[in-house]
Scaffold this motif. Structure first.
Motif, PDB file in Angstrom:
ATOM      1  N   TYR A 146      33.557  52.984  52.610  1.00 34.15           N
ATOM      2  CA  TYR A 146      32.331  52.335  52.122  1.00 34.15           C
ATOM      3  C   TYR A 146      31.879  51.355  53.441  1.00 34.15           C
ATOM      4  CZ  TYR A 146      31.907  54.381  47.578  1.00 34.15           C
ATOM      5  OH  TYR A 146      31.428  55.182  46.532  1.00 34.15           O
TER       6      TYR A 146
ATOM      7  N   SER B   6      28.697  55.448  52.828  1.00 33.57           N
ATOM      8  CA  SER B   6      27.576  54.641  51.899  1.00 33.57           C
ATOM      9  C   SER B   6      28.095  53.394  51.970  1.00 33.57           C
ATOM     10  CB  SER B   6      27.729  55.011  50.315  1.00 33.57           C
ATOM     11  OG  SER B   6      27.296  56.475  50.278  1.00 33.57           O
TER      12      SER B   6
ATOM     13  N   GLU C 192      18.282  56.207  50.301  1.00 28.73           N
ATOM     14  CA  GLU C 192      18.369  56.049  48.784  1.00 28.73           C
ATOM     15  C   GLU C 192      18.990  54.858  48.290  1.00 28.73           C
ATOM     16  OE1 GLU C 192      20.789  56.924  46.297  1.00 28.73           O
ATOM     17  OE2 GLU C 192      22.085  57.480  48.227  1.00 28.73           O
TER      18      GLU C 192
ATOM     19  N   ARG D   3      30.406  47.347  45.301  1.00 23.63           N
ATOM     20  CA  ARG D   3      31.733  47.223  44.484  1.00 23.63           C
ATOM     21  C   ARG D   3      32.933  47.026  45.349  1.00 23.63           C
ATOM     22  NH1 ARG D   3      35.459  50.737  45.728  1.00 23.63           N
ATOM     23  NH2 ARG D   3      35.111  52.906  45.466  1.00 23.63           N
TER      24      ARG D   3
ATOM     25  N   ARG E  45      32.351  54.771  32.494  1.00 26.25           N
ATOM     26  CA  ARG E  45      32.055  55.766  33.535  1.00 26.25           C
ATOM     27  C   ARG E  45      32.173  57.180  32.990  1.00 26.25           C
ATOM     28  NH1 ARG E  45      33.792  54.742  39.635  1.00 26.25           N
ATOM     29  NH2 ARG E  45      32.905  52.852  40.043  1.00 26.25           N
TER      30      ARG E  45
ATOM     31  N   ARG F 138      38.805  49.649  46.537  1.00 26.33           N
ATOM     32  CA  ARG F 138      39.964  49.960  45.813  1.00 26.33           C
ATOM     33  C   ARG F 138      41.216  49.600  46.927  1.00 26.33           C
ATOM     34  NH1 ARG F 138      37.127  55.152  43.816  1.00 26.33           N
ATOM     35  NH2 ARG F 138      36.213  54.344  41.985  1.00 26.33           N
TER      36      ARG F 138
ATOM     37  N   TYR G 121      24.836  51.051  45.116  1.00 26.75           N
ATOM     38  CA  TYR G 121      25.360  52.354  46.077  1.00 26.75           C
ATOM     39  C   TYR G 121      24.078  52.620  46.839  1.00 26.75           C
ATOM     40  CZ  TYR G 121      29.552  52.308  43.149  1.00 26.75           C
ATOM     41  OH  TYR G 121      30.820  52.070  42.551  1.00 26.75           O
TER      42      TYR G 121
ATOM     43  N   GLU H 104      28.424  61.923  49.423  1.00 24.21           N
ATOM     44  CA  GLU H 104      28.917  62.004  48.164  1.00 24.21           C
ATOM     45  C   GLU H 104      27.953  60.974  47.228  1.00 24.21           C
ATOM     46  OE1 GLU H 104      32.963  60.859  47.063  1.00 24.21           O
ATOM     47  OE2 GLU H 104      31.604  60.252  45.446  1.00 24.21           O
TER      48      GLU H 104
ATOM     49  N   GLU I  88      25.882  59.639  43.352  1.00 27.83           N
ATOM     50  CA  GLU I  88      25.761  60.259  42.160  1.00 27.83           C
ATOM     51  C   GLU I  88      24.135  60.854  41.877  1.00 27.83           C
ATOM     52  OE1 GLU I  88      22.836  57.865  42.464  1.00 27.83           O
ATOM     53  OE2 GLU I  88      23.036  58.217  40.196  1.00 27.83           O
TER      54      GLU I  88
HETATM   55  P1  5GP Z   1      32.916  54.942  43.143  1.00 28.87           P
HETATM   56  O1  5GP Z   1      32.849  53.537  42.657  1.00 28.87           O
HETATM   57  O2  5GP Z   1      33.834  56.095  42.336  1.00 28.87           O
HETATM   58  O3  5GP Z   1      33.446  55.188  44.788  1.00 28.87           O
HETATM   59  O4  5GP Z   1      31.483  55.712  43.177  1.00 28.87           O
HETATM   60  C1  5GP Z   1      30.879  55.722  42.205  1.00 28.87           C
HETATM   61  C2  5GP Z   1      29.644  56.688  42.223  1.00 28.87           C
HETATM   62  O5  5GP Z   1      28.649  56.477  42.986  1.00 28.87           O
HETATM   63  C3  5GP Z   1      30.101  58.091  42.407  1.00 28.87           C
HETATM   64  O6  5GP Z   1      29.382  58.911  41.773  1.00 28.87           O
HETATM   65  C4  5GP Z   1      29.515  58.220  43.924  1.00 28.87           C
HETATM   66  O7  5GP Z   1      29.269  59.661  44.132  1.00 28.87           O
HETATM   67  C5  5GP Z   1      28.092  57.381  43.918  1.00 28.87           C
HETATM   68  N1  5GP Z   1      27.908  57.184  45.203  1.00 28.87           N
HETATM   69  C6  5GP Z   1      28.766  56.585  46.252  1.00 28.87           C
HETATM   70  N2  5GP Z   1      27.854  56.456  47.365  1.00 28.87           N
HETATM   71  C7  5GP Z   1      26.779  56.626  47.008  1.00 28.87           C
HETATM   72  C8  5GP Z   1      25.364  56.202  47.610  1.00 28.87           C
HETATM   73  O8  5GP Z   1      25.189  55.949  48.772  1.00 28.87           O
HETATM   74  N3  5GP Z   1      24.097  56.696  47.001  1.00 28.87           N
HETATM   75  C9  5GP Z   1      24.294  57.015  45.458  1.00 28.87           C
HETATM   76  N4  5GP Z   1      23.249  57.238  44.935  1.00 28.87           N
HETATM   77  N5  5GP Z   1      25.421  57.071  45.094  1.00 28.87           N
HETATM   78  C10 5GP Z   1      26.386  56.954  45.454  1.00 28.87           C
END
Ligand code: 5GP
Ligand code: ADP
Length: 204
Positions: free
Chosen positions: A53, A37, A72, A41, A148, A44, A81, A101, A103
């Protein structure tokens, strides 16, 4: 024989263990490719651009949306994201299984665009364990953690829109459960119409 790749979407509250489970799945299940994706952000510690990412500025991310390059996208807890379109479509056409993966909102948008996608929701054994895990990970400050955890309660309300639920109690069981889902999905009659069409029992 299996013809078109599965599009598998994994969601679950932050801290549930999605990343950990998927890391193990990646090692044990070689015939899956993981969609990377784009996000605004900050990385980390240990995260690598292009692997975990594609890390983008807000302007770069918005340009991708404008150019219609996303399947999307969402704004989740103040960061963007999104799923780049090209990679997902290429994988599917080549017959590769692709795993995303995302949300909840993104998952439901993907199901709308790709009705044969498989939606899996991973849950922790309890809310207290979720709190322990996200705090123990040590990557977010207390304010982001409580944001969160609140978001987790909202996300859980959408669980009945998913095809499967997997409890991440032990990692081993969670990985096994996902592998069982993938196996069963590949054996669905609707995904094997060519085999069925070629069965010739007329002269038997
Ligand atoms: P994190 O910051 O913990 O890596 O991700 C935060 C949330 O963003 C997680 O629920 C993850 O599944 C969601 N996420 C990561 N990539 C994408 C994306 O491409 N599209 C959407 N809709 N959610 C995403
Ligand atoms: P997510 O990707 O869902 O936000 P992570 O994979 O980063 O979650 O996991 C959050 C924390 O929980 C990490 O510290 C990880 O080591 C831990 N964890 C993940 N799965 C389990 C499990 N089955 N049992 C105990 N701890 C776990």
């Amino acid at each position: 024989m299996f013809h078109e790749g599965l599009l598998v979407v994994i969601s679950g509250p932050s801290g549930t263990g999605k990343g950990t489970v998927l890391g193990l799945l990646r090692q044990s299940t070689p015939n899956i490719v993981f969609s990377v994706s784009a996000t605004t952000r900050a990385p980390r510690e240990g995260e690598i651009d292009g692997i975990n990412y594609f890390f983008k500025t807000v302007d770069e991310f918005k340009a991708m949306i404008e150019a219609d390059e996303m399947v999307e996208w969402v704004n989740y807890c103040n960061n963007y994201y999104g799923t780049p379109k090209k990679f997902v479509d290429e994988c599917k056409q080549q017959g590769n299984n692709v795993l995303l993966e995302v949300e909840v909102e993104g998952a439901l948008n993907i199901k709308r665009k790709y009705p044969d996608s498989v939606l899996i929701f991973i849950v922790p054994p309890s809310f207290e364990e979720l709190r322990r895990r996200i705090t123990g990970r040590g990557t977010e400050n207390p304010e982001v953690i409580s944001q969160r955890l609140e978001q987790a309660k909202v996300e859980l309300k959408f669980i009945d829109r998913y095809d499967y639920v997997v409890v991440n109690n032990t990692l081993k069981q969670a990985v096994e459960d996902i592998n069982s889902i993938l196996k069963a999905e590949k054996l669905k009659t609707s995904r094997n119409s060519r085999i069925i069409e070629h069965l010739d029992f007329k002269d038997a």
